[in-house]
Design a protein around this motif. Structure first.
Motif, mmCIF file in Angstrom:
data_model
loop_
_atom_site.group_PDB
_atom_site.id
_atom_site.type_symbol
_atom_site.label_atom_id
_atom_site.label_comp_id
_atom_site.label_asym_id
_atom_site.label_seq_id
_atom_site.Cartn_x
_atom_site.Cartn_y
_atom_site.Cartn_z
ATOM 1 N N VAL A 132 90.952 90.225 68.823
ATOM 2 C CA VAL A 132 89.618 90.727 68.500
ATOM 3 C C VAL A 132 89.831 92.030 67.751
ATOM 4 C CG1 VAL A 132 89.430 91.766 70.806
ATOM 5 C CG2 VAL A 132 87.395 91.517 69.380
ATOM 6 N N THR A 133 89.338 92.088 66.514
ATOM 7 C CA THR A 133 89.507 93.245 65.655
ATOM 8 C C THR A 133 88.214 93.501 64.897
ATOM 9 O OG1 THR A 133 90.197 92.057 63.651
ATOM 10 C CG2 THR A 133 91.916 92.510 65.291
ATOM 11 N N ALA A 134 88.216 94.574 64.125
ATOM 12 C CA ALA A 134 87.042 94.868 63.300
ATOM 13 C C ALA A 134 86.873 93.842 62.189
ATOM 14 C CB ALA A 134 87.177 96.266 62.703
ATOM 15 N N GLN B 14 89.659 84.430 62.419
ATOM 16 C CA GLN B 14 88.890 85.294 61.534
ATOM 17 C C GLN B 14 89.715 86.502 61.094
ATOM 18 O OE1 GLN B 14 85.274 86.368 63.558
ATOM 19 N NE2 GLN B 14 84.493 84.280 63.621
ATOM 20 N N THR B 15 90.427 87.094 62.046
ATOM 21 C CA THR B 15 91.237 88.276 61.736
ATOM 22 C C THR B 15 92.314 87.953 60.714
ATOM 23 O OG1 THR B 15 90.858 89.278 63.910
ATOM 24 C CG2 THR B 15 92.836 89.963 62.714
ATOM 25 N N LEU B 16 93.035 86.861 60.926
ATOM 26 C CA LEU B 16 94.111 86.480 60.015
ATOM 27 C C LEU B 16 93.575 86.139 58.624
ATOM 28 C CD1 LEU B 16 96.129 84.336 62.551
ATOM 29 C CD2 LEU B 16 96.916 86.458 61.488
ATOM 30 N N ALA B 17 92.428 85.472 58.573
ATOM 31 C CA ALA B 17 91.821 85.133 57.282
ATOM 32 C C ALA B 17 91.442 86.393 56.513
ATOM 33 C CB ALA B 17 90.601 84.244 57.490
ATOM 34 N N ILE C 169 92.810 89.440 56.814
ATOM 35 C CA ILE C 169 94.027 90.116 56.368
ATOM 36 C C ILE C 169 94.626 89.387 55.169
ATOM 37 C CG2 ILE C 169 96.393 90.714 57.022
ATOM 38 C CD1 ILE C 169 95.352 91.119 59.897
ATOM 39 N N ARG C 170 94.665 88.070 55.244
ATOM 40 C CA ARG C 170 95.226 87.283 54.147
ATOM 41 C C ARG C 170 94.424 87.477 52.867
ATOM 42 N NH1 ARG C 170 96.017 80.658 54.117
ATOM 43 N NH2 ARG C 170 97.038 80.528 52.077
ATOM 44 N N ALA C 171 93.118 87.624 52.998
ATOM 45 C CA ALA C 171 92.253 87.808 51.830
ATOM 46 C C ALA C 171 92.173 89.262 51.368
ATOM 47 C CB ALA C 171 90.846 87.293 52.147
ATOM 48 N N SER C 172 92.906 90.155 52.047
ATOM 49 C CA SER C 172 92.922 91.584 51.697
ATOM 50 C C SER C 172 91.540 92.214 51.781
ATOM 51 C CB SER C 172 93.513 91.799 50.299
ATOM 52 O OG SER C 172 94.836 91.317 50.237
ATOM 53 N N LEU C 173 90.739 91.768 52.759
ATOM 54 C CA LEU C 173 89.422 92.367 52.967
ATOM 55 C C LEU C 173 89.569 93.707 53.685
ATOM 56 C CD1 LEU C 173 87.388 89.230 54.110
ATOM 57 C CD2 LEU C 173 87.705 90.141 51.797
ATOM 58 N N SER C 174 88.523 94.490 53.667
ATOM 59 C CA SER C 174 88.518 95.782 54.354
ATOM 60 C C SER C 174 87.429 95.800 55.414
ATOM 61 C CB SER C 174 88.273 96.920 53.361
ATOM 62 O OG SER C 174 88.085 98.148 54.047
ATOM 63 N N ALA C 175 87.812 96.227 56.622
ATOM 64 C CA ALA C 175 86.847 96.370 57.709
ATOM 65 C C ALA C 175 86.500 97.839 57.943
ATOM 66 C CB ALA C 175 87.402 95.742 58.989
ATOM 67 N N PHE C 176 86.694 98.664 56.921
ATOM 68 C CA PHE C 176 86.436 100.098 57.050
ATOM 69 C C PHE C 176 84.939 100.398 56.927
ATOM 70 C CE2 PHE C 176 90.866 101.220 55.111
ATOM 71 C CZ PHE C 176 91.466 100.601 56.194
ATOM 72 N N GLU C 177 84.524 101.435 57.610
ATOM 73 C CA GLU C 177 83.142 101.913 57.502
ATOM 74 C C GLU C 177 83.118 103.401 57.806
ATOM 75 O OE1 GLU C 177 81.242 101.387 61.902
ATOM 76 O OE2 GLU C 177 81.285 99.570 60.662
ATOM 77 N N GLU C 178 82.027 104.041 57.432
ATOM 78 C CA GLU C 178 81.865 105.462 57.727
ATOM 79 C C GLU C 178 81.135 105.624 59.056
ATOM 80 O OE1 GLU C 178 79.886 107.270 54.433
ATOM 81 O OE2 GLU C 178 81.750 107.532 53.299
ATOM 82 N N LEU D 5 100.658 87.599 62.753
ATOM 83 C CA LEU D 5 100.509 87.421 61.316
ATOM 84 C C LEU D 5 101.729 86.719 60.728
ATOM 85 C CD1 LEU D 5 99.022 87.899 58.658
ATOM 86 C CD2 LEU D 5 100.009 90.201 58.585
ATOM 87 N N ALA D 6 102.917 87.129 61.161
ATOM 88 C CA ALA D 6 104.136 86.493 60.657
ATOM 89 C C ALA D 6 104.164 85.014 61.026
ATOM 90 C CB ALA D 6 105.363 87.207 61.219
ATOM 91 N N ALA D 7 103.845 84.693 62.283
ATOM 92 C CA ALA D 7 103.849 83.299 62.727
ATOM 93 C C ALA D 7 102.833 82.471 61.947
ATOM 94 C CB ALA D 7 103.559 83.227 64.222
ATOM 95 N N ASP D 8 101.641 83.014 61.745
ATOM 96 C CA ASP D 8 100.600 82.277 61.027
ATOM 97 C C ASP D 8 101.015 81.989 59.585
ATOM 98 O OD1 ASP D 8 97.658 81.355 61.051
ATOM 99 O OD2 ASP D 8 97.725 82.677 59.305
#
Length: 347
Positions: A13-15, A22-25, A27-36, A310-313
């Protein structure tokens, strides 16, 4: 390692996602979960964070929030298999004790693992343990995972971590040290939060022709940690990498890519700049490196299990740059660890 370990399941469970898929997808897509996020102290200040979107009632206390995150990720990883919980051990790395995390105001460190197990609603093996030491400590627990499966009748291990740097205590100390990313500091970290677990066995599961295996582990202690007044010379990271390829598994020349929990700080960038050329001596056109922190920020103690996940996936879903990877993990207090993983094809 005397024999390889198999990564046969995961949970997170991550941002960037409320489960591993969902998390791996993301990261693979280089999305950003950053916010202010607007801070209460100093009042009105804005900080970039990677925060899990959730109802405020789930964040009534930091202790309950971390326990709920860990239980959710552990249950997801557990459900990927069909073995009994009594034959399953949990090896957990919670936030490091030196940080005086506000979660420990609600739940004392010795009671943290018991709280997580209770929240899962399952009864796990007595060999379950929680270990201090951050993300690198998770990698160090791989040898223990193998031992308890060989000697204590454990059929599988849920190896994971949980942490959150999005709290007033950590934000204040990181700000005071000038380590937070912001307008005045491009080379700073983005505080994140997450729980991540991988499910480990001694033998492959299912009929898949491809398996993700862990062949070597190395752990070392860096004297010049990010908490000191000196920059690291990369000695501990180099030692951990050398130990990880010592034995009958893959060697340095076999490594095709890297997964690192480097968080964007100047300190970690310089450490890698010094250590990597001294280890990766085989000529390569490039060394692809995955940095999950670019998507979910610095997730502290959860970073070790997430790197393995991530490596295993990447092996199991055929997007890895090659069949062998080195996972490089660093903890704030100076612990460094490396794990060498490979894609095995069933013949």
């Amino acid at each position: 390692m005397k024999r390889p370990l198999y990564v046969v399941g995961s949970g997170a469970v991550t941002a960037a996602g409320l489960d591993a898929r969902q998390t791996l997808a993301a990261i693979r897509a280089s999305l950003s979960a950053f916010e202010e996020m607007t801070l209460a102290e100093p009042f009105g200040a804005v900080q970039i964070v990677s925060r899990i979107p959730t109802h405020h009632q789930l964040r009534r206390t930091q202790g309950k929030w971390l326990v709920n995150m860990a239980a959710r990720a552990a249950k997801e990883a557990f459900r990927t298999g069909a073995r009994a919980s009594e034959a399953t051990a949990i090896l957990l790395t919670p936030p490091e004790s030196f940080r005086k995390h506000p979660a420990y105001e609600d739940i004392a460190p010795p009671e943290f693992l018991a709280a997580v197990i209770k929240a899962t609603g399952q009864r796990f093996h007595a060999g379950s343990r929680a270990v201090d030491g951050g993300a690198a400590a998770s990698i160090g627990l791989l040898e223990r995972a193998r031992e308890i499966m060989e000697r204590q009748g454990v059929e599988q291990v849920l190896l994971g971590g949980v942490d959150s740097l999005v709290n007033d205590t950590d934000l204040a100390r990181l700000e005071q040290a000038g380590r937070l990313k912001g307008e005045d500091n491009a080379q700073g970290l983005v505080p994140g939060e997450a729980a991540a677990f991988v499910r480990l066995t001694l033998n492959p599961e299912g009929g898949s022709p491809v398996h993700a295996t862990i062949h070597g582990v190395g752990v070392s202690e860096e004297k010049d940690s990010v908490l000191s007044d000196r920059y690291s010379q990369g000695r501990a990271l180099l030692a951990a990498l050398h130990d990880a390829v010592r034995g009958s598994g893959p060697s340095e020349s076999d490594i095709d890519f890297v997964v690192s929990n480097s968080n964007g700080e100047r300190y970690s960038g310089l450490e890698q700049l010094i250590a990597r050329p001294r280890f990766y001596r085989t000529r390569r056109e490039r060394l692809p490196t995955a940095y999950p922190a670019m998507t979910i920020g610095d997730i502290g103690a959860a970073g070790g299990a997430l790197a393995l996940m991530l490596a295993a996936d990447s092996f199991l879903n055929d997007y890895a740059p090659g069949p062998t990877v080195a996972c490089e993990l660093s903890s704030e207090n100076g612990l460094r660890a490396a794990a060498v993983m490979a894609r095995m094809t069933k013949r």
